[in-house]
Motif scaffolding. Structure first.
Motif, PDB file in Angstrom:
ATOM      1  N   CYS A 168     -18.434 -67.960  43.244  1.00 42.95           N
ATOM      2  CA  CYS A 168     -17.372 -68.329  43.808  1.00 42.95           C
ATOM      3  C   CYS A 168     -17.564 -69.481  44.903  1.00 42.95           C
ATOM      4  O   CYS A 168     -16.654 -69.850  45.634  1.00 42.95           O
ATOM      5  CB  CYS A 168     -16.531 -67.248  44.235  1.00 42.95           C
ATOM      6  N   GLY A 169     -18.712 -69.891  45.029  1.00 42.72           N
ATOM      7  CA  GLY A 169     -19.189 -70.877  46.179  1.00 42.72           C
ATOM      8  C   GLY A 169     -19.068 -70.289  47.598  1.00 42.72           C
ATOM      9  O   GLY A 169     -19.284 -71.205  48.338  1.00 42.72           O
ATOM     10  N   ASP A 170     -19.095 -69.230  47.848  1.00 45.66           N
ATOM     11  CA  ASP A 170     -19.144 -68.460  49.042  1.00 45.66           C
ATOM     12  C   ASP A 170     -20.344 -68.448  49.376  1.00 45.66           C
ATOM     13  O   ASP A 170     -21.087 -67.051  49.380  1.00 45.66           O
ATOM     14  CB  ASP A 170     -18.388 -67.382  49.341  1.00 45.66           C
ATOM     15  N   TYR A 171     -21.364 -69.482  49.793  1.00 48.82           N
ATOM     16  CA  TYR A 171     -22.847 -69.176  49.532  1.00 48.82           C
ATOM     17  C   TYR A 171     -23.373 -68.435  50.793  1.00 48.82           C
ATOM     18  O   TYR A 171     -24.532 -68.004  50.734  1.00 48.82           O
ATOM     19  CB  TYR A 171     -23.352 -70.647  49.759  1.00 48.82           C
ATOM     20  N   ALA A 172     -22.795 -68.625  52.114  1.00 50.34           N
ATOM     21  CA  ALA A 172     -23.318 -67.979  53.302  1.00 50.34           C
ATOM     22  C   ALA A 172     -23.181 -66.577  53.277  1.00 50.34           C
ATOM     23  O   ALA A 172     -24.211 -66.085  53.309  1.00 50.34           O
ATOM     24  CB  ALA A 172     -22.760 -68.598  54.512  1.00 50.34           C
ATOM     25  N   ARG A 173     -22.055 -66.096  52.681  1.00 54.56           N
ATOM     26  CA  ARG A 173     -21.957 -64.762  52.552  1.00 54.56           C
ATOM     27  C   ARG A 173     -22.504 -64.040  51.400  1.00 54.56           C
ATOM     28  O   ARG A 173     -23.323 -62.931  51.468  1.00 54.56           O
ATOM     29  CB  ARG A 173     -20.478 -64.395  52.457  1.00 54.56           C
ATOM     30  N   ALA A 174     -22.846 -64.852  50.456  1.00 62.36           N
ATOM     31  CA  ALA A 174     -23.682 -64.396  49.104  1.00 62.36           C
ATOM     32  C   ALA A 174     -25.133 -64.258  49.734  1.00 62.36           C
ATOM     33  O   ALA A 174     -25.598 -63.097  49.390  1.00 62.36           O
ATOM     34  CB  ALA A 174     -23.758 -65.462  48.054  1.00 62.36           C
ATOM     35  N   GLU A 175     -25.677 -65.040  50.500  1.00 65.23           N
ATOM     36  CA  GLU A 175     -26.998 -64.768  50.887  1.00 65.23           C
ATOM     37  C   GLU A 175     -27.304 -63.794  51.691  1.00 65.23           C
ATOM     38  O   GLU A 175     -28.214 -62.979  51.814  1.00 65.23           O
ATOM     39  CB  GLU A 175     -27.616 -66.239  51.650  1.00 65.23           C
ATOM     40  N   GLU A 176     -26.130 -63.610  52.685  1.00 69.89           N
ATOM     41  CA  GLU A 176     -26.259 -62.585  53.583  1.00 69.89           C
ATOM     42  C   GLU A 176     -26.199 -60.996  52.706  1.00 69.89           C
ATOM     43  O   GLU A 176     -26.980 -60.203  53.000  1.00 69.89           O
ATOM     44  CB  GLU A 176     -24.905 -62.387  54.556  1.00 69.89           C
ATOM     45  N   TYR A 177     -25.387 -60.855  51.895  1.00 70.33           N
ATOM     46  CA  TYR A 177     -25.251 -59.664  51.109  1.00 70.33           C
ATOM     47  C   TYR A 177     -26.327 -59.595  50.244  1.00 70.33           C
ATOM     48  O   TYR A 177     -26.877 -58.217  50.136  1.00 70.33           O
ATOM     49  CB  TYR A 177     -24.035 -59.630  50.215  1.00 70.33           C
ATOM     50  N   GLY A 178     -27.009 -60.764  49.605  1.00 71.63           N
ATOM     51  CA  GLY A 178     -28.223 -60.380  49.214  1.00 71.63           C
ATOM     52  C   GLY A 178     -29.371 -59.932  49.817  1.00 71.63           C
ATOM     53  O   GLY A 178     -29.806 -58.926  49.332  1.00 71.63           O
ATOM     54  N   HIS A 179     -29.297 -60.602  51.075  1.00 73.93           N
ATOM     55  CA  HIS A 179     -30.516 -59.974  51.594  1.00 73.93           C
ATOM     56  C   HIS A 179     -30.476 -58.408  52.202  1.00 73.93           C
ATOM     57  O   HIS A 179     -31.235 -57.558  52.292  1.00 73.93           O
ATOM     58  CB  HIS A 179     -30.751 -60.942  53.086  1.00 73.93           C
ATOM     59  N   ARG A 180     -29.100 -58.027  52.422  1.00 74.14           N
ATOM     60  CA  ARG A 180     -28.735 -56.769  52.716  1.00 74.14           C
ATOM     61  C   ARG A 180     -28.852 -55.994  51.504  1.00 74.14           C
ATOM     62  O   ARG A 180     -29.412 -54.646  51.897  1.00 74.14           O
ATOM     63  CB  ARG A 180     -27.227 -56.495  53.095  1.00 74.14           C
ATOM     64  N   ALA A 181     -28.802 -56.092  50.353  1.00 73.90           N
ATOM     65  CA  ALA A 181     -29.060 -55.284  49.171  1.00 73.90           C
ATOM     66  C   ALA A 181     -30.583 -55.172  49.284  1.00 73.90           C
ATOM     67  O   ALA A 181     -31.191 -54.016  48.969  1.00 73.90           O
ATOM     68  CB  ALA A 181     -28.682 -56.138  48.062  1.00 73.90           C
ATOM     69  N   LEU A 182     -31.377 -56.323  49.362  1.00 74.09           N
ATOM     70  CA  LEU A 182     -32.994 -56.271  49.351  1.00 74.09           C
ATOM     71  C   LEU A 182     -33.377 -55.421  50.529  1.00 74.09           C
ATOM     72  O   LEU A 182     -34.420 -55.011  50.143  1.00 74.09           O
ATOM     73  CB  LEU A 182     -33.375 -57.685  49.334  1.00 74.09           C
ATOM     74  N   ASP A 183     -32.776 -55.604  51.670  1.00 78.82           N
ATOM     75  CA  ASP A 183     -33.193 -54.664  52.680  1.00 78.82           C
ATOM     76  C   ASP A 183     -33.219 -53.182  52.349  1.00 78.82           C
ATOM     77  O   ASP A 183     -34.128 -52.456  52.675  1.00 78.82           O
ATOM     78  CB  ASP A 183     -32.616 -54.837  53.965  1.00 78.82           C
ATOM     79  N   ILE A 184     -32.295 -52.862  51.523  1.00 81.48           N
ATOM     80  CA  ILE A 184     -32.134 -51.489  51.392  1.00 81.48           C
ATOM     81  C   ILE A 184     -32.992 -51.034  49.834  1.00 81.48           C
ATOM     82  O   ILE A 184     -33.889 -50.115  49.881  1.00 81.48           O
ATOM     83  CB  ILE A 184     -30.976 -50.914  50.762  1.00 81.48           C
ATOM     84  N   GLN A 185     -33.073 -51.998  48.951  1.00 82.72           N
ATOM     85  CA  GLN A 185     -33.799 -51.663  47.771  1.00 82.72           C
ATOM     86  C   GLN A 185     -34.489 -53.050  47.192  1.00 82.72           C
ATOM     87  O   GLN A 185     -33.899 -54.124  46.651  1.00 82.72           O
ATOM     88  CB  GLN A 185     -32.616 -51.211  46.483  1.00 82.72           C
ATOM     89  N   PRO A 186     -35.639 -53.229  47.789  1.00 78.00           N
ATOM     90  CA  PRO A 186     -36.425 -54.414  47.456  1.00 78.00           C
ATOM     91  C   PRO A 186     -36.603 -54.776  46.058  1.00 78.00           C
ATOM     92  O   PRO A 186     -36.883 -55.770  45.945  1.00 78.00           O
ATOM     93  CB  PRO A 186     -37.776 -54.238  48.171  1.00 78.00           C
ATOM     94  N   LEU A 187     -36.546 -53.927  45.235  1.00 82.16           N
ATOM     95  CA  LEU A 187     -36.988 -54.041  43.796  1.00 82.16           C
ATOM     96  C   LEU A 187     -35.496 -54.530  42.970  1.00 82.16           C
ATOM     97  O   LEU A 187     -35.577 -54.840  41.916  1.00 82.16           O
ATOM     98  CB  LEU A 187     -37.324 -52.716  43.095  1.00 82.16           C
ATOM     99  N   ASP A 188     -34.454 -54.824  43.736  1.00 83.34           N
ATOM    100  CA  ASP A 188     -33.377 -55.212  42.984  1.00 83.34           C
ATOM    101  C   ASP A 188     -33.252 -56.768  42.495  1.00 83.34           C
ATOM    102  O   ASP A 188     -33.150 -57.858  43.614  1.00 83.34           O
ATOM    103  CB  ASP A 188     -31.877 -54.908  43.837  1.00 83.34           C
TER     104      ASP A 188
END
Length: 256
Positions: A168-188
């Protein structure tokens, strides 16, 4: 693990089911084999059959669709609760080729069962295949407030939400949530791929190559079903930089 009832399951079969959902979440291993084992341990375990039908139906292969239809026909002969019947109704639509109706059915399903992670991921993939950016974001946004960080699978929702935000073009929040996900589960690898999409859309090709290389060991294992797509993303970054030989070397190497 998310607190949903698993009718007909033994403790061993339920554990196999959860392992299969984990594999489906991370695109790793062989979730279908685990679900077959679960059914072998508990033949009346409807959700194990339903999960296999989701995976086969999403494969978009005619033979897999035929197999999924057989599974659903057999499942309808079992005593089903309301959640299971709701899954079956959505799968009937999917396997009939009515992807938009199936995706909407699962959206309504998750309004009633917000912690049904299998339905959320299956619906998210239906949105992906239909290129429905808004649903990729909003399907997850609608249930996310009903989850907490200590709910098993929470990181998977964050990764799916990251991809929806990116589309949806919300790049800053997308990157933030992607990193949050990977901090919890690096294999995602889906969350990893969401961040790769952000970097591609922002023209950050050098960042993208660094991102792919730094995390390669976490997305390129032999049992990772999604690795080819992520190799392709790395090739795109090289193409953005005019490094055509590097892009073709990836195609001739790990992609092939």
């Amino acid at each position: 693990r998310q607190g949903n009832v698993l009718r007909g399951a033994t403790a061993e079969a339920a554990e196999l089911f959860d392992q299969a959902v984990d594999g489906f979440n991370l695109y790793r291993g062989d979730p279908v084999s685990l679900l077959d084992q679960a059914v072998g341990k508990a033949p009346s375990f409807a959700m194990a059959r339903i999960a296999k039908a989701h995976i086969l139906g999403l494969a978009t292969e005619p033979q897999a669709t035929v197999e999924a239809k057989t599974i659903i026909a057999e499942t309808k002969a079992l005593p089903l609760d309301e959640r299971e019947r709701s899954h079956v109704a959505a799968l009937d639509l999917l396997l009939d080729g009515s992807w938009t109706a199936a995706a909407l059915a699962l959206d309504r399903h998750n309004a009633r069962y917000p912690h049904d992670l299998l339905a959320l991921q299956s619906g998210h993939l239906m949105d992906f295949y239909r290129a429905n950016a808004r649903d990729l974001r909003d399907r997850i946004a609608r249930v996310l407030p009903k989850w907490s960080s200590d709910t098993p699978g929470y990181s998977i929702l964050l990764g799916m939400y990251a991809f929806g935000l990116e589309e949806c073009g919300d790049y800053a929040r997308a990157e933030e949530y992607g990193h949050r996900a990977l901090d919890i589960q690096p294999l995602d690898c889906w969350a990893h791929h969401a961040v790769a999409h952000v970097m591609e859309m922002q023209g950050r090709a050098e960042d993208g190559i660094g991102w792919m290389i730094a995390r390669e060991c976490q997305w390129s294992d032999d049992d990772n079903f999604f690795k080819v797509h992520n190799w392709w993303h790395r090739a795109l970054f090289h193409m953005q930089l005019g490094e055509i030989d590097e892009a073709l070397a990836l195609y001739d190497g790990p992609v092939r």
